[in-house]
Design a protein around this motif. Structure first.
Motif, PDB file in Angstrom:
ATOM      1  N   LEU A  98       0.865  -1.180   0.000  1.00 48.31           N
ATOM      2  CA  LEU A  98       0.000   0.000   0.000  1.00 48.31           C
ATOM      3  C   LEU A  98       0.899   1.227   0.000  1.00 48.31           C
ATOM      4  O   LEU A  98       1.232   1.775   1.047  1.00 48.31           O
ATOM      5  CB  LEU A  98      -0.905  -0.005   1.233  1.00 48.31           C
TER       6      LEU A  98
ATOM      7  N   THR B 193       0.609   4.319  -0.460  1.00 49.90           N
ATOM      8  CA  THR B 193       0.157   5.621   0.030  1.00 49.90           C
ATOM      9  C   THR B 193      -0.762   5.516   1.239  1.00 49.90           C
ATOM     10  O   THR B 193      -0.578   6.226   2.225  1.00 49.90           O
ATOM     11  CB  THR B 193      -0.572   6.390  -1.088  1.00 49.90           C
ATOM     12  N   VAL B 194      -1.756   4.628   1.195  1.00 52.25           N
ATOM     13  CA  VAL B 194      -2.783   4.584   2.242  1.00 52.25           C
ATOM     14  C   VAL B 194      -2.537   3.389   3.172  1.00 52.25           C
ATOM     15  O   VAL B 194      -3.402   2.547   3.374  1.00 52.25           O
ATOM     16  CB  VAL B 194      -4.204   4.532   1.630  1.00 52.25           C
ATOM     17  N   SER B 195      -1.355   3.349   3.772  1.00 53.55           N
ATOM     18  CA  SER B 195      -0.959   2.194   4.580  1.00 53.55           C
ATOM     19  C   SER B 195      -1.141   2.406   6.072  1.00 53.55           C
ATOM     20  O   SER B 195      -0.908   1.491   6.861  1.00 53.55           O
ATOM     21  CB  SER B 195       0.512   1.865   4.303  1.00 53.55           C
TER      22      SER B 195
ATOM     23  N   SER C 170      -4.343  12.247   0.322  1.00 49.61           N
ATOM     24  CA  SER C 170      -5.516  11.427   0.615  1.00 49.61           C
ATOM     25  C   SER C 170      -6.803  12.059   0.121  1.00 49.61           C
ATOM     26  O   SER C 170      -7.790  12.125   0.834  1.00 49.61           O
ATOM     27  CB  SER C 170      -5.608  11.172   2.122  1.00 49.61           C
TER      28      SER C 170
ATOM     29  N   ARG D   1      -9.047   9.609  -4.814  1.00 49.83           N
ATOM     30  CA  ARG D   1      -7.742   9.102  -5.188  1.00 49.83           C
ATOM     31  C   ARG D   1      -7.506   7.733  -4.563  1.00 49.83           C
ATOM     32  O   ARG D   1      -8.092   7.369  -3.563  1.00 49.83           O
ATOM     33  CB  ARG D   1      -6.646  10.071  -4.741  1.00 49.83           C
ATOM     34  N   HIS D   2      -6.637   6.954  -5.174  1.00 49.64           N
ATOM     35  CA  HIS D   2      -6.156   5.702  -4.586  1.00 49.64           C
ATOM     36  C   HIS D   2      -7.272   4.696  -4.337  1.00 49.64           C
ATOM     37  O   HIS D   2      -7.230   3.939  -3.373  1.00 49.64           O
ATOM     38  CB  HIS D   2      -5.395   5.985  -3.292  1.00 49.64           C
TER      39      HIS D   2
ATOM     40  N   GLU E  81      -5.953   1.156  -4.497  1.00 54.75           N
ATOM     41  CA  GLU E  81      -5.164   0.831  -3.312  1.00 54.75           C
ATOM     42  C   GLU E  81      -6.068   0.559  -2.110  1.00 54.75           C
ATOM     43  O   GLU E  81      -5.780  -0.326  -1.294  1.00 54.75           O
ATOM     44  CB  GLU E  81      -4.192   1.969  -3.008  1.00 54.75           C
ATOM     45  N   THR E  82      -7.156   1.292  -1.997  1.00 50.59           N
ATOM     46  CA  THR E  82      -8.105   1.042  -0.926  1.00 50.59           C
ATOM     47  C   THR E  82      -8.740  -0.335  -1.080  1.00 50.59           C
ATOM     48  O   THR E  82      -8.939  -1.061  -0.096  1.00 50.59           O
ATOM     49  CB  THR E  82      -9.194   2.124  -0.911  1.00 50.59           C
TER      50      THR E  82
ATOM     51  N   TYR F 160      -6.369  -2.783   0.214  1.00 55.58           N
ATOM     52  CA  TYR F 160      -6.401  -2.784   1.677  1.00 55.58           C
ATOM     53  C   TYR F 160      -7.469  -3.736   2.190  1.00 55.58           C
ATOM     54  O   TYR F 160      -7.224  -4.551   3.095  1.00 55.58           O
ATOM     55  CB  TYR F 160      -6.643  -1.363   2.181  1.00 55.58           C
TER      56      TYR F 160
END
Length: 252
Positions: free
Chosen positions: A137, A139-141, A174, A178-179, A182-183, A186
């Motif tokens: 992840l 960015t959103v880790s 965030s 965006r992302h 990636e979410t 998660y």
């Protein structure tokens, strides 16, 4: 993180002025939010670790208040507090970040509600996973790190008061739309590695990947895409009243 805007010089200046308090970690190449955060974690030697983003502000009293909270019990592993959101362009008045702060044990409520802003969090260092932030992840880790830190039995809570300010602007990492991929990744990790929290994961997934994205799409004028998200939320939770209301309002 190998920035070219003078940050490295400022950090070096702080380190020279406060050699016993500041350690400047100057990466020679840019590796991104997650990997760079792990650079910092690897250099931490204290019992408690706090987090701060590059454009945000911690306020006086934070460290003392949270340190005292941890001192009350060795079972306490994660602590948050209220955060004030403010806007660079003053387009909106400042407001609290969290609708409600929570106390509890085990990561289920962390997954279900995400009660704490990242810059409010302090953790007990010996509860952090050895790998730190998950590189899958980029960015959103942060939220996954909180889940892994609390685990099945860790106690979490908060201290009263506002001890940080979160700056909002167009370049925020965030942003609401965006992302998304990636979410989704998660949630894939949560479903694979934390099956004991399946109900909490399902509820949060419905709200974050469907309802919340639908609201953001609707606010951006993308009505047909928003309707698809609201229908997805209703398909997962047929009695989700807010999703029904938003779906109907999208036709107004």
């Amino acid at each position: 993180d190998a920035s070219t805007d003078g940050t490295a010089d400022i950090l070096s200046e702080y380190q020279r002025a406060h050699p016993n308090r500041v350690v400047a970690i100057l990466g020679d190449r840019n590796v991104g939010v997650t990997a760079n955060s792990n650079r910092g974690l690897a250099a931490c030697s204290g019992d408690l670790i706090a987090f701060l983003g590059g454009v945000d502000v911690l306020l006086p009293g934070k460290i003392a208040a949270q340190g005292a909270w941890f001192a009350d019990s060795p079972d306490r592993v994660l602590c948050g507090h209220q955060v004030e959101v403010f806007y660079d362009d003053e387009s909106r008045p400042s407001h609290p970040l969290s609708r409600r702060l929570l106390n509890g044990r085990g990561a289920g409520e962390i997954i279900r509600h995400q009660p704490f802003g990242t810059l409010s969090v302090m953790v007990r260092a010996d509860r952090l996973p050895a790998h730190g932030f998950r590189i899958e992840l980029p960015t959103v880790s942060d939220e996954l790190l909180w889940v892994e830190t609390v685990g099945d039995d860790g106690q979490f809570g908060y201290v009263p008061g506002t001890f940080a300010r979160w700056r909002r602007h167009d370049a925020n990492v965030s942003g609401p739309l965006r992302h998304i991929a990636e979410t989704e990744r998660y949630f894939d990790i949560l479903e694979r590695e934390f099956p004991q929290f399946r109900n909490d994961i399902d509820r949060r997934k419905t709200r974050q990947l469907f309802y919340d994205q639908g609201v953001n799409l609707l606010q951006s004028g993308r009505r047909s895409e928003a309707r698809a998200k609201f229908r997805g939320a209703i398909g997962r939770e047929p009695h989700f009243l807010k999703a029904w209301v938003r779906l109907l309002s999208s036709y107004a």
